[in-house]
Design a protein around this motif. Structure first.
Motif, short mmCIF file in Angstrom:
data_model
loop_
_atom_site.label_atom_id
_atom_site.label_comp_id
_atom_site.label_asym_id
_atom_site.label_seq_id
_atom_site.Cartn_x
_atom_site.Cartn_y
_atom_site.Cartn_z
N ALA A 10 24.56 36.43 39.53
CA ALA A 10 25.70 35.82 39.14
C ALA A 10 25.28 34.54 38.23
CB ALA A 10 26.61 35.57 40.05
N GLY A 11 25.75 34.66 37.12
CA GLY A 11 25.46 33.39 36.07
C GLY A 11 24.14 33.36 35.40
N SER A 12 23.81 34.56 35.45
CA SER A 12 22.55 34.37 34.56
C SER A 12 22.75 35.53 33.42
CB SER A 12 21.29 35.19 35.57
OG SER A 12 21.67 36.40 35.71
N GLN A 13 21.79 35.19 32.42
CA GLN A 13 21.95 36.06 31.05
C GLN A 13 20.80 36.77 30.97
OE1 GLN A 13 22.20 32.92 28.11
NE2 GLN A 13 24.27 32.51 28.57
N VAL A 14 21.19 37.83 30.24
CA VAL A 14 20.15 38.99 29.89
C VAL A 14 19.00 38.33 28.86
CG1 VAL A 14 19.32 41.10 28.48
CG2 VAL A 14 21.84 40.94 29.70
N PRO A 15 17.55 38.36 29.51
CA PRO A 15 16.41 37.74 28.78
C PRO A 15 16.37 38.28 27.21
CG PRO A 15 15.86 38.63 30.80
CD PRO A 15 17.35 39.08 30.69
N SER A 16 15.82 37.48 26.32
CA SER A 16 15.82 37.63 25.18
C SER A 16 15.46 39.09 24.79
CB SER A 16 15.38 36.66 24.23
OG SER A 16 13.82 36.43 24.58
N THR A 33 18.22 47.07 17.46
CA THR A 33 19.50 48.04 17.77
C THR A 33 19.66 48.28 19.06
OG1 THR A 33 17.89 49.94 17.39
CG2 THR A 33 19.17 49.07 15.34
N VAL A 34 18.77 47.87 20.01
CA VAL A 34 18.95 48.10 21.56
C VAL A 34 19.08 46.51 21.95
CG1 VAL A 34 17.69 48.62 23.40
CG2 VAL A 34 17.25 49.79 21.33
N ALA A 35 20.25 46.67 22.76
CA ALA A 35 20.70 45.49 23.43
C ALA A 35 20.64 45.61 24.98
CB ALA A 35 22.16 45.10 23.04
N GLY A 36 19.99 44.72 25.58
CA GLY A 36 20.01 44.62 27.05
C GLY A 36 19.16 45.47 27.91
N ARG A 37 19.30 46.65 28.04
CA ARG A 37 18.73 47.51 29.02
C ARG A 37 17.70 48.68 28.14
NH1 ARG A 37 24.61 48.59 30.88
NH2 ARG A 37 24.91 46.85 32.33
#
Length: 175
Positions: free
Chosen positions: A25-31, A168-172
């Motif tokens: 909770a409250g964290s962001q996806v690393p760059s 083009t790839v976000a996140g995972r």
């Protein structure tokens, strides 16, 4: 088509992928995004694990990278058999009877084909990363793809070129 039932070891692998992609909770996806790797024996259902993981994560736009043109259509069929639905687009030179879904190497066409869909699976070869097709398409308006699955016929050393680093790839990213 009914979803294939997962075997116990496949369910365990999907659950591990889901845990790897959870954010506190409250964290962001690393760059550089979230990453995980699924290591399973040949024939044990890695593709099914990738499909089911994408589905359970709610991934709308997914990039699936394969090492060769020979595996592009085969992998698309496996994703369909695994339960993935929705439009499919290929980034390759395959045409006509070689493949049953639209393929292009034209950046503008790729953007035009993907943009209308919130749910689409894009299949591409590692070479399309090396040639910069996906990167140029992203700069040209290709929506971010919410996940990347790198399919391999057997273990090979990872390299930055093949590591789903494309913007083009976000996140995972799963390997």
């Amino acid at each position: 088509m009914a979803k294939r039932a997962l075997r116990a070891h496949q369910r365990e692998a999907v659950d591990a992928v889901l845990r790897a992609f959870e954010l506190p909770a409250g964290s962001q996806v690393p760059s550089r995004g979230l990453r995980t790797q699924v290591v399973m024996a040949t024939g044990s259902g890695k593709t099914l694990v990738a499909v089911r993981s994408a589905e359970e994560l709610g991934a709308g736009r997914v990039l699936v990278l394969v090492p060769s043109l020979d595996l592009l259509a085969q992998t698309e069929a496996s994703w369909r058999e695994g339960g993935r639905t929705g439009p499919v687009i290929g980034v390759s030179s395959l045409r006509g009877e070689e493949v049953l879904f639209p393929n292009t190497t034209d950046v503008g066409e790729l953007v035009e084909w993907v943009r209308p869909f919130d749910r689409v699976t894009v299949f591409a070869t590692y070479a399309s990363l090396g040639l910069g097709t996906l990167e140029r398409a992203h700069k040209g308006g290709l929506p971010a793809l919410g996940g990347c699955a790198r399919q391999q016929p057997h273990p090979v050393p990872a390299s930055p070129l093949h590591d789903c680093h494309a913007p083009t790839v976000a996140g995972r990213r799963g390997f």
